[in-house]
Design an enzyme around this catalytic site. Structure first.
Site, PDB file in Angstrom:
ATOM      1  N   ASN A   1      50.106  76.814 -76.274  1.00 24.97           N
ATOM      2  CA  ASN A   1      51.449  77.096 -75.742  1.00 24.97           C
ATOM      3  C   ASN A   1      51.578  78.460 -75.053  1.00 24.97           C
ATOM      4  O   ASN A   1      52.533  78.709 -74.322  1.00 24.97           O
ATOM      5  CB  ASN A   1      52.524  76.967 -76.837  1.00 24.97           C
ATOM      6  CG  ASN A   1      52.849  75.538 -77.217  1.00 24.97           C
ATOM      7  OD1 ASN A   1      53.271  75.248 -78.336  1.00 24.97           O
ATOM      8  ND2 ASN A   1      52.657  74.590 -76.276  1.00 24.97           N
TER       9      ASN A   1
ATOM     10  N   ASP B   1      58.360  66.967 -80.027  1.00 22.81           N
ATOM     11  CA  ASP B   1      58.176  67.036 -78.573  1.00 22.81           C
ATOM     12  C   ASP B   1      59.433  66.568 -77.826  1.00 22.81           C
ATOM     13  O   ASP B   1      60.162  65.710 -78.319  1.00 22.81           O
ATOM     14  CB  ASP B   1      56.986  66.135 -78.199  1.00 22.81           C
ATOM     15  CG  ASP B   1      56.421  66.471 -76.838  1.00 22.81           C
ATOM     16  OD1 ASP B   1      56.880  67.441 -76.211  1.00 22.81           O
ATOM     17  OD2 ASP B   1      55.511  65.748 -76.394  1.00 22.81           O
TER      18      ASP B   1
HETATM   19  C1  FPP Z   1      57.727  70.593 -77.399  1.00 22.11           C
HETATM   20  O1  FPP Z   1      58.726  70.383 -76.445  1.00 22.11           O
HETATM   21  C2  FPP Z   1      58.126  71.581 -78.358  1.00 22.11           C
HETATM   22  C3  FPP Z   1      57.540  72.805 -78.524  1.00 22.11           C
HETATM   23  C4  FPP Z   1      56.417  73.289 -77.696  1.00 22.11           C
HETATM   24  C5  FPP Z   1      57.996  73.738 -79.542  1.00 22.11           C
HETATM   25  C6  FPP Z   1      58.704  73.170 -80.735  1.00 22.11           C
HETATM   26  C7  FPP Z   1      59.733  74.133 -81.105  1.00 22.11           C
HETATM   27  C8  FPP Z   1      60.924  73.859 -81.679  1.00 22.11           C
HETATM   28  C9  FPP Z   1      61.332  72.541 -82.135  1.00 22.11           C
HETATM   29  C10 FPP Z   1      61.964  74.915 -81.865  1.00 22.11           C
HETATM   30  C11 FPP Z   1      61.537  76.164 -82.469  1.00 22.11           C
HETATM   31  C12 FPP Z   1      60.877  76.029 -83.759  1.00 22.11           C
HETATM   32  C13 FPP Z   1      61.183  76.743 -84.847  1.00 22.11           C
HETATM   33  C14 FPP Z   1      60.344  76.667 -86.077  1.00 22.11           C
HETATM   34  C15 FPP Z   1      62.352  77.621 -84.869  1.00 22.11           C
HETATM   35  P1  FPP Z   1      58.337  70.595 -74.908  1.00 22.11           P
HETATM   36  O2  FPP Z   1      58.819  71.933 -74.502  1.00 22.11           O
HETATM   37  O3  FPP Z   1      56.878  70.393 -74.706  1.00 22.11           O
HETATM   38  O4  FPP Z   1      59.183  69.463 -74.246  1.00 22.11           O
HETATM   39  P2  FPP Z   1      58.799  68.663 -72.906  1.00 22.11           P
HETATM   40  O5  FPP Z   1      57.501  67.949 -73.186  1.00 22.11           O
HETATM   41  O6  FPP Z   1      59.950  67.729 -72.759  1.00 22.11           O
HETATM   42  O7  FPP Z   1      58.699  69.659 -71.823  1.00 22.11           O
END
Ligand code: FPP
Length: 249
Positions: free
Chosen positions: A77, A29
């Site tokens: 998501n 996250d």
């Molecule tokens: C949360 O950060 C992360 C995600 C919803 C997706 C996780 C994806 C990756 C690490 C990269 C892609 C994965 C692969 C397997 C290539 P957020 O967007 O919720 O962050 P925030 O809470 O700060 O907004």
């Protein structure tokens, strides 16, 4: 004197490699906040997150972790703006396309968990291809949770068991915890010993809700793109200093 103290002092977060958690799960996250802090787009944050994932996968394999499960895209998501969903999907595509090359010689087996039927035919084909091409690897198993939701997973298991019961294959009394575990995406994989969430949030967010019943949770304020090997060692060190009792004394 100070010199000798330095020589003999135990290194910070010195872990016992003989007592590693067998299975680590990670909620990666903070990509969005990492990007925002730098005035960059969220998709750049996800790209950095994907780079962090590559480094952490290699590190976990090198130190001897047997199972690593990462939450890449949840059933919730889809609620994000289309442009963000598209950028996550294209990163995934890239990751899966390059996985063979990137992981060559690294002995990592890739497994995708979640309902992939909602993903594009191209991503579905790529997941099948990479699962097949890495299936002979005998090192760490990397589970990538894609369109994954814990409640959805349990619901699917319950429906499958109900159908087997209705067909007379099993009786209701045969249903036990093992049968439910065996009907989950993670069938055959031990439950996570350690569950990590980055970025300061302290929720499970529908991740491995059945499997994490006895997991040790470790939270850090570090945002996922900033997460380093040292943070992983810190988490393992914390895990090794916990007293796991599984309800006993
Ligand atoms: C949360 O950060 C992360 C995600 C919803 C997706 C996780 C994806 C990756 C690490 C990269 C892609 C994965 C692969 C397997 C290539 P957020 O967007 O919720 O962050 P925030 O809470 O700060 O907004």
């Amino acid at each position: 004197m100070l010199f000798f103290k330095g020589l003999f002092r135990k290194k910070k977060h010195e872990i016992d490699y003989g007592k590693l958690p067998e299975h680590i799960a990670i909620i990666m996250d903070g990509n969005g906040r990492w990007a925002k802090k730098r005035g960059l787009s969220r998709s750049i944050g996800h790209r950095e997150g994907s780079n962090t994932l590559k480094k952490i996968v290699t590190f976990c394999e090198e130190i001897g972790i047997k199972y690593l499960t990462v939450y890449a895209f949840s059933t919730e998501n889809w609620k994000r703006p289309k442009s963000e969903v598209d950028s996550l999907m294209s990163l995934l595509k890239e990751y899966l396309k390059n996985a063979d090359k990137e992981l060559s010689g690294k002995n990592v087996r890739i497994n995708v968990i979640g309902d992939i039927s909602r993903l594009s035919p191209e991503i579905q084909a790529l997941t099948k291809k990479v699962m097949k091409s890495t299936s002979r690897n005998t090192g760490m198993l990397l589970n990538i949770a894609l369109n994954y939701g814990g409640r959805d997973e349990i619901l699917k298991a319950v429906k499958a068991i109900a159908k087997e019961t209705a067909a007379g294959k099993i009786s209701a009394d045969d249903i036990d915890e093992k049968m439910i575990s065996d009907h989950l995406y993670t069938s055959g994989i031990p439950d996570p010993d350690l569950l990590i969430r980055t970025s300061g949030e302290k929720r499970l967010s529908n991740f491995l809700i059945w499997q994490s019943a006895y997991s040790e949770f470790w939270f850090t304020d570090v945002l996922w793109p900033d997460f380093k090997k040292e943070n992983m060692l810190e988490a393992i060190y914390a895990y090794q200093n916990r007293d796991r009792r599984y309800g006993g004394i």
